[in-house]
Each structure stands twice: as structure tokens, then as C-alpha cells.
Scaffold this active site. Sequence first.
Site, PDB file in Angstrom:
ATOM      1  N   ASP A   1      42.878 -13.872 -26.308  1.00 49.93           N
ATOM      2  CA  ASP A   1      42.162 -12.954 -27.195  1.00 49.93           C
ATOM      3  C   ASP A   1      41.110 -12.119 -26.467  1.00 49.93           C
ATOM      4  O   ASP A   1      40.608 -11.136 -27.025  1.00 49.93           O
ATOM      5  CB  ASP A   1      41.466 -13.727 -28.321  1.00 49.93           C
ATOM      6  CG  ASP A   1      42.443 -14.272 -29.353  1.00 49.93           C
ATOM      7  OD1 ASP A   1      43.641 -13.937 -29.273  1.00 49.93           O
ATOM      8  OD2 ASP A   1      42.008 -15.047 -30.230  1.00 49.93           O
TER       9      ASP A   1
ATOM     10  N   LYS B   1      36.466 -11.426 -35.053  1.00 50.83           N
ATOM     11  CA  LYS B   1      37.664 -10.718 -35.506  1.00 50.83           C
ATOM     12  C   LYS B   1      38.314 -11.523 -36.621  1.00 50.83           C
ATOM     13  O   LYS B   1      38.138 -12.741 -36.737  1.00 50.83           O
ATOM     14  CB  LYS B   1      38.650 -10.477 -34.367  1.00 50.83           C
ATOM     15  CG  LYS B   1      39.203 -11.739 -33.669  1.00 50.83           C
ATOM     16  CD  LYS B   1      40.378 -12.408 -34.363  1.00 50.83           C
ATOM     17  CE  LYS B   1      40.865 -13.618 -33.592  1.00 50.83           C
ATOM     18  NZ  LYS B   1      41.678 -14.546 -34.427  1.00 50.83           N
TER      19      LYS B   1
END
Length: 290
Positions: free
Chosen positions: A141, A16
Site C-alpha cells: 500500500d 484510505k
Amino acid sequence: MTTNLSQLLACPAPAKLNLFLHIVGRRADGYHLLQSVFQLIDRCDSLDFYVRADRQIHRLNQVHGVPEENDLVVRAAKLLQQHCNIQQGADIYLHKCLPMGGGVGGGSSDAATTLLALNKLWQCNLSKESLMELGLQLGADVPFFIFGENAFVEGIGEQIQAVSTPEQWFVVIEPGVHVPTPTIFSSKELTRNTKPVRIADFSSAANVEWKNDMQAVACALHPEIAAVINWLKQFEINQGDAKMTGSGSCVFCAFPSEDAAKKVLQQVPNQWTSWIAKALQHHPINSKIN
């Protein structure tokens, strides 16, 4: 790519990028309150899973700097096994591509892919929401990667809303330094009072300075990060496009096409590792496990 109930091979764990990262406050317990847009990209680690008849969980390969017992992949497998009282085990092979300590979420993504794949293989039948709750025990995350879509993220990372992001390509550069996240968060120089934005501001491309509040601290600690950002700035389409992701150390810049990204990639100085990646809208494991 073989898929049956005894194994799942080539399961992707995508990176990401933080399209921005604002620190808007701090809780009484010391945790920082963030706002960010997490963007999935097509640069991935890959994992192979093989079901064992016993309850043993093993990583089949060495990963430099990560002992097996500390690996988030192994910890994720054991967490799911314990949570669901599973009598089976797993052998796991981790094909590592994403840099560690780069701010691209590699370890968290590996853990999320492990939970998603073993939920399928072990027939745990946990919902995505339940897996996200479980994943939060492994890291802030991890729930995002289980959520599986680009997201506007708030709180300490647990408040996640799907958001639409542009189709684009990124040049990503690894400066060759490792940035420990706690070092950034504990710095007295860290900005902790950026004005909050709304998801609508991002979706409408409002006139906001979309920055990474951790970048200044990381650049002061590691001048190599600043050097990469300054080099990449010459190719920006919009001012501020070249920025650090997460708590570092990777630096990226967005481009409208693969050709535009490739032209910049060809000019990156040899002392830095660099690559291009395409923006994804959904986690690529979805087609394998659904």
C-alpha cells in the site's frame, strides 16, 4: 507549522478506504491479484521530522505495540538513507491517530509520509516514481500514498491509475478487534475468482456489485465486524454502501454531506469508536513539500 531544511513539522499521513476490494485471481507465487479503488480521507496521523548531523535515526516517542526497530517509519527512513547514501540522520515524532489493524493503511501511510518528507529534508531529489519503487519494499500500500491521488489499484497493489471519486463524507466505525491480514488471505473460504472490472465501470457507476471479498471471512472470524455492518446498513443510501475496508476491521458508509454523516455518528452505540471523515482528492502533504 515550521518548514525549513532542518525540520518538517505536522506532516500528515492520511488514511484510505477501499471503496470496493475484489480478489480476481492468485499468482503462482501465492500472492493474490486485487482490484480496488483507494480513497484518501482527511483523518490523519501526523509526523514531525528533525534532521540530525550524524546518521542516527530515532523515533522520539513510544507507540503501543510497535517496537522502534519494527516501525515502518524507522524502516522507511533507513531504507531511503541507505538507497541515497545519506550522511545525515533524523529524529521522528509520530502522533498516532489511525487505528492499527483497521484496514485504513495507517502504517503504510506513515512510511510514505516519511519517504516524502525526508526526500525533501535530506535533498535526495528522488522522483515520485523512484520513491514509489522504494516504498514497495516496505508494503504493497505504500506506493499508493506516495502517488498521492485516489486510485484504481490492480495487481498486488503496484498497478495504480488516478481515478475521480465523488465529494462525500464517511462514517467510520472501529469494532475493537484486530484482523491480521495473513489470516484472511490464507482462509479456504476466501473468494478468489471475482469477475474483473474496468476503471471505466467505476467511473461510470456501472451496475456492478461493488463489494469487499475479504468481508465474509473477517465477519466469520470476528462477529463484532458483522454486528457493525448490520447496524450501519440501516443508514445506507445505496444497498451495499456499508462495508469493511481492506482486510478489516474498520467499517464505513458514505454520505453526501457532513450534516448527514454527523446525524449517523451521533447514533453510533457507545461500545464502538467512531468518527467522520471527508473524502480528499489529493494527499495533504503536497502543499508542504512542493
